[in-house]
Enzyme design. Structure first.
Site, PDB file in Angstrom:
ATOM      1  N   ASN A 286       9.849   4.906   2.584  1.00  0.00           N
ATOM      2  CA  ASN A 286       9.865   4.138   3.822  1.00  0.00           C
ATOM      3  C   ASN A 286      11.216   3.481   4.060  1.00  0.00           C
ATOM      4  O   ASN A 286      11.933   3.138   3.128  1.00  0.00           O
ATOM      5  CB  ASN A 286       8.801   3.037   3.756  1.00  0.00           C
ATOM      6  CG  ASN A 286       7.405   3.591   3.616  1.00  0.00           C
ATOM      7  OD1 ASN A 286       6.824   4.071   4.570  1.00  0.00           O
ATOM      8  ND2 ASN A 286       6.858   3.529   2.409  1.00  0.00           N
TER       9      ASN A 286
ATOM     10  N   ARG B 185       0.838  -1.207   0.000  1.00  0.00           N
ATOM     11  CA  ARG B 185       0.000   0.000   0.000  1.00  0.00           C
ATOM     12  C   ARG B 185       0.875   1.260   0.000  1.00  0.00           C
ATOM     13  O   ARG B 185       1.009   1.937  -1.006  1.00  0.00           O
ATOM     14  CB  ARG B 185      -0.941  -0.030   1.221  1.00  0.00           C
ATOM     15  CG  ARG B 185      -2.163   0.896   1.099  1.00  0.00           C
ATOM     16  CD  ARG B 185      -1.903   2.350   1.343  1.00  0.00           C
ATOM     17  NE  ARG B 185      -1.324   2.656   2.634  1.00  0.00           N
ATOM     18  CZ  ARG B 185      -0.926   3.851   3.002  1.00  0.00           C
ATOM     19  NH1 ARG B 185      -1.024   4.883   2.165  1.00  0.00           N
ATOM     20  NH2 ARG B 185      -0.389   4.059   4.197  1.00  0.00           N
TER      21      ARG B 185
ATOM     22  N   CYS C 178       7.554  10.086  -0.624  1.00  0.00           N
ATOM     23  CA  CYS C 178       6.572  11.009  -0.063  1.00  0.00           C
ATOM     24  C   CYS C 178       6.392  12.156  -1.046  1.00  0.00           C
ATOM     25  O   CYS C 178       7.369  12.831  -1.376  1.00  0.00           O
ATOM     26  CB  CYS C 178       7.022  11.543   1.284  1.00  0.00           C
ATOM     27  SG  CYS C 178       5.836  12.720   1.952  1.00  0.00           S
TER      28      CYS C 178
ATOM     29  N   HIS D 184      10.341   7.320   7.672  1.00  0.00           N
ATOM     30  CA  HIS D 184      10.845   7.447   6.302  1.00  0.00           C
ATOM     31  C   HIS D 184      12.331   7.793   6.383  1.00  0.00           C
ATOM     32  O   HIS D 184      12.786   8.378   7.363  1.00  0.00           O
ATOM     33  CB  HIS D 184      10.056   8.511   5.545  1.00  0.00           C
ATOM     34  CG  HIS D 184       8.704   8.044   5.106  1.00  0.00           C
ATOM     35  ND1 HIS D 184       8.288   8.048   3.798  1.00  0.00           N
ATOM     36  CD2 HIS D 184       7.672   7.528   5.822  1.00  0.00           C
ATOM     37  CE1 HIS D 184       7.057   7.562   3.717  1.00  0.00           C
ATOM     38  NE2 HIS D 184       6.660   7.243   4.933  1.00  0.00           N
TER      39      HIS D 184
END
Length: 302
Positions: free
Chosen positions: A249, A15, A240, A209
């Site tokens: 991540n 996801r 991001c 992150h």
């Protein structure tokens, strides 16, 4: 404080990892990714997102993905649900857990959803209530908990305030998320210490992150405050959209390598995860950003 002896890893690559991919990742690949992750022993896999395809086209096949995955007994399959429509999709898809998300930054909340933090979280109340009535777990994510692309520093009391609002709604697990990867270990210690004064540390997770290369150090700092749940993404998948150059991540392989060195058990097959990272990177036609994964793959090929 002694470090936890066991850590729960929430694998977010299907996801959070894939949602920013420009090219649509075929449903077959998403399904195989989730099945491989399940087989590797992850206790919790973030599998899909029930948001409007207009906003996140990559996640448009969420219902299809959930219908086709092979469910491993005991594994929690989570989906992101921003509203009641999303919740109805998650319920129909047989999700084990829904994820709601609010920001600790007032500027971020206004810029993204045109409302205050308090208003945004109040909107989740019917969603959480419906989930509880259906016996579905609820996770509440606090984005921009360590910094915001618009306002910069985020007051620690803002993070604690969101955590308390989630607690009042009876959310099961609360994610403290460094959405843009600006946090450093001392700030992580300060934020986690403040949050765990009001929330049981067993219900708090860290989502880091690696934009500034601090994610592993931040995880270690969080471990030192008693946190034992972390979100990671195989091959470091995910970026991001709000931080230029964000690497996304923290890579699962790197976290597993560090935890193994600390004698912390995860129940996850490290070698299988290295294989998954290399396989998924090949499907995306690029090298993954996991240093441990790439080093081990190179060593195997030598």
């Amino acid at each position: 404080m002694a470090l936890p002896s066991r850590v729960k890893i929430v694998e977010v690559s299907p996801r959070d990892g894939l949602q920013n991919e420009k090219e649509f990742v075929p449903t077959d690949i998403k399904v195989e990714l989730i099945n491989r992750l399940s087989a590797a022993g992850f206790p919790n896999v973030e599998a899909a997102s029930f948001v409007s395809p207009k906003w996140v086209p990559q996640m448009a096949d969420g219902a299809d993905v959930m219908a086709r995955i092979e469910r491993r007994p005991g594994t929690i399959y989570s989906v992101l649900t921003p509203n009641m429509k999303g919740f109805e999709g998650a319920l129909a898809a047989g999700a084990d857990e829904i994820v709601i998300f609010g920001a600790a930054s007032e500027a971020f909340s206004q810029k993204n959803i045109n409302c205050s933090i308090a208003e945004s979280i109040a909107r989740f109340e019917p969603v959480v209530q419906a989930a509880r009535e259906a016996g579905i777990r609820v996770r509440g994510s606090i984005s921009c908990a360590l910094g915001c692309p618009y306002q910069g520093e985020v007051p620690i009391e803002s993070v604690v305030d969101v955590a308390q609002r989630y607690l009042a709604m009876q959310v099961d697990e609360i994610d403290v998320a460094d959405t843009i990867g600006v946090g450093t270990p001392q700030l992580v210690r300060d934020v986690m210490t403040a949050v765990t004064r009001v929330v049981d540390p067993a219900r708090v997770s860290g989502h880091f992150h690696d934009t500034y290369g601090q994610a592993l150090a931040n995880i270690l700092a969080a471990l030192e405050t008693g946190i034992s749940i972390f979100h990671t993404s195989v091959a470091g998948l995910g970026g991001c959209p709000y931080a230029k150059g964000a690497t996304g991540n923290v890579a699962t392989e790197d976290v597993l390598y560090m935890l193994r060195g600390l004698d912390i058990d995860t129940g996850v097959d490290f070698d299988a995860v290295v294989d998954i990272g290399q396989w998924m990177s090949a499907n995306l036609n690029r090298k993954g950003s996991s240093r441990a994964g790439n080093a081990i793959a190179a060593k195997r090929a030598a």
